[in-house]
Design a protein around this motif. Structure first.
Motif: not given
Ligand code: M6R
Length: 369
Positions: A46-57, A94-102
């Motif tokens: 988690l400390s390596q995350i460099h990008r966050i996507y939030i996905v929702a409707c 998106v890569d392995e340092r991306t956190l996708v938050v739904s």
């Protein structure tokens, strides 16, 4: 089962202080450090995350849009908010340092589920913010943060929305803490303020008579506009969505700064406009800028329904109605400003004799793409 209320929606609106309290419960240890025990991604990752996507409707996406302001501010990690059905088909980076938050109340929304699966197939870490234990989206994700807001029955989402914002804020503060002390300094202070929010929501709920009256007078209204800026912008859109769903009225939410780029042409005498006013201590003079927006539309005949902090007298000369909310720091205001908009939509729907809990054409969880 409706606890003495006429509708589930009214019950759930009134459960919001408890919902936020329960979302925040047990998130800090004895030293005031944030702990998220249902996290199945390592702190190292988690400390390596460099990008966050939030996905929702829908409403969940507006919670995500609100959270973007806070998470970016606290963590300096870029956050992109995507409607889940758009994310799935837009070739996201998106890569392995991306956190996708739904974010999902039901945990069963097919569009959101497909976005999560797609993100995983691209190697992202996935975290579900969800209200429903054991539902599909959390099961398909690497980590879960439950809202603990209790079951939400009404089709129109209310208490889950507040829980989602609170949960996203907890996540943002947690990530800030992982990134080291410079970012974590604020965390304790923000958590302390968050813990005071339920009482402020309660104060709002104890005083809804005027909003109810306004709604009843507006039963014949055909169009309502909503303006907001910064975190008030997604709240304007959420206010509009509630009105579409519940009262079948054309409603649109705009970023206040966009007015002069087009929407101000819609203003004609009598047009009702809700304005979510940032608190006077919001950075970059945003308060002053929104007050001058109110002045501009009022000069063109708009009926201005102003949501402003207690003690904010600057709005008074340009307001047909002032709906007061308790003071809060700018990023926490959405947890308060949305409440009168929910109450307004509830009573307008009631005034029109519509089915509050089960509006036409809608389902509580949308399990088809
Ligand atoms: O269960 P979810 O949070 O995934 O649902 C997402 C949307 O379908 C939902 O928020 C919808 O917009 C509500 N009816 C809004 O009140």
């Amino acid at each position: 089962e409706k606890g003495g209320y006429a509708t589930f929606m009214e019950k759930e609106i009134n459960e919001q202080p408890a919902a936020v309290r329960d979302t925040l419960l047990g998130r800090t240890d004895e030293n005031g450090r944030l702990v998220l025990d249902d996290m199945r991604i390592s702190e190292e990752e988690l400390s390596q995350i460099h990008r966050i996507y939030i996905v929702a409707c829908g409403t969940a996406a507006y919670a995500g849009m609100t959270a973007k302001y806070a998470i970016e501010h606290w963590t300096r990690i870029p956050v992109e908010v995507a409607l889940a059905h758009e994310f799935r088909y837009c070739d996201p980076i998106v890569d392995e340092r991306t956190l996708v938050v739904s974010i999902s109340q039901s945990g069963e929304t097919m569009d959101t589920l497909m976005a999560v699966k797609h993100a995983r197939s691209l190697g992202a870490k996935t975290l579900a913010i969800c209200n429903t234990h054991g539902s599909t989206i959390p099961r398909e994700s690497d980590a879960v943060l439950y809202l603990h807001a209790g079951p939400e029955i009404a089709v129109a989402s209310t208490k889950a929305f507040l829980g989602m914002i609170a949960a996203c804020y907890v996540l943002g503060l947690y990530l800030a803490q992982l990134r080291g002390e410079t970012y974590a300094d604020d965390a304790k202070q923000v958590m302390a303020e968050l813990h005071g929010i339920p009482d402020k929501i309660q104060a709002l709920l104890d005083d809804t008579e005027r909003v109810k009256e306004i709604a009843f007078f507006m039963a014949d209204t055909r169009s309502v506009l909503f303006l907001g800026r910064n975190v008030g912008y997604p709240i304007a859109m959420e206010g509009a969505l509630k009105l579409k769903e519940l009262a079948y009225i054309h409603a649109e939410g705009f970023a206040a700064g966009e007015l002069k780029h087009g929407p101000i042409a819609l203003i004609e005498p009598g047009q009702p406009v809700f304005i979510v006013v940032p608190g006077p201590d919001t950075p970059h003079d945003l308060h002053k800028k929104v007050v001058s927006n109110i002045q501009e539309i009022r000069a063109r005949g708009a009926r201005t329904l102003v949501i402003a902090e207690e003690g904010d007298e600057d709005v008074v000369p340009f307001a047909d109605e002032v709906i007061r909310v308790p003071q809060a720091s700018p990023l926490l205001e959405p947890l308060l400003t949305v409440v009168p908009l929910q109450v307004f939509a509830l009573h307008l729907s009631t005034a029109k004799g519509l089915d509050v809990d089960q509006p036409r054409n809608l389902a509580k969880s949308v399990t088809v793409e």
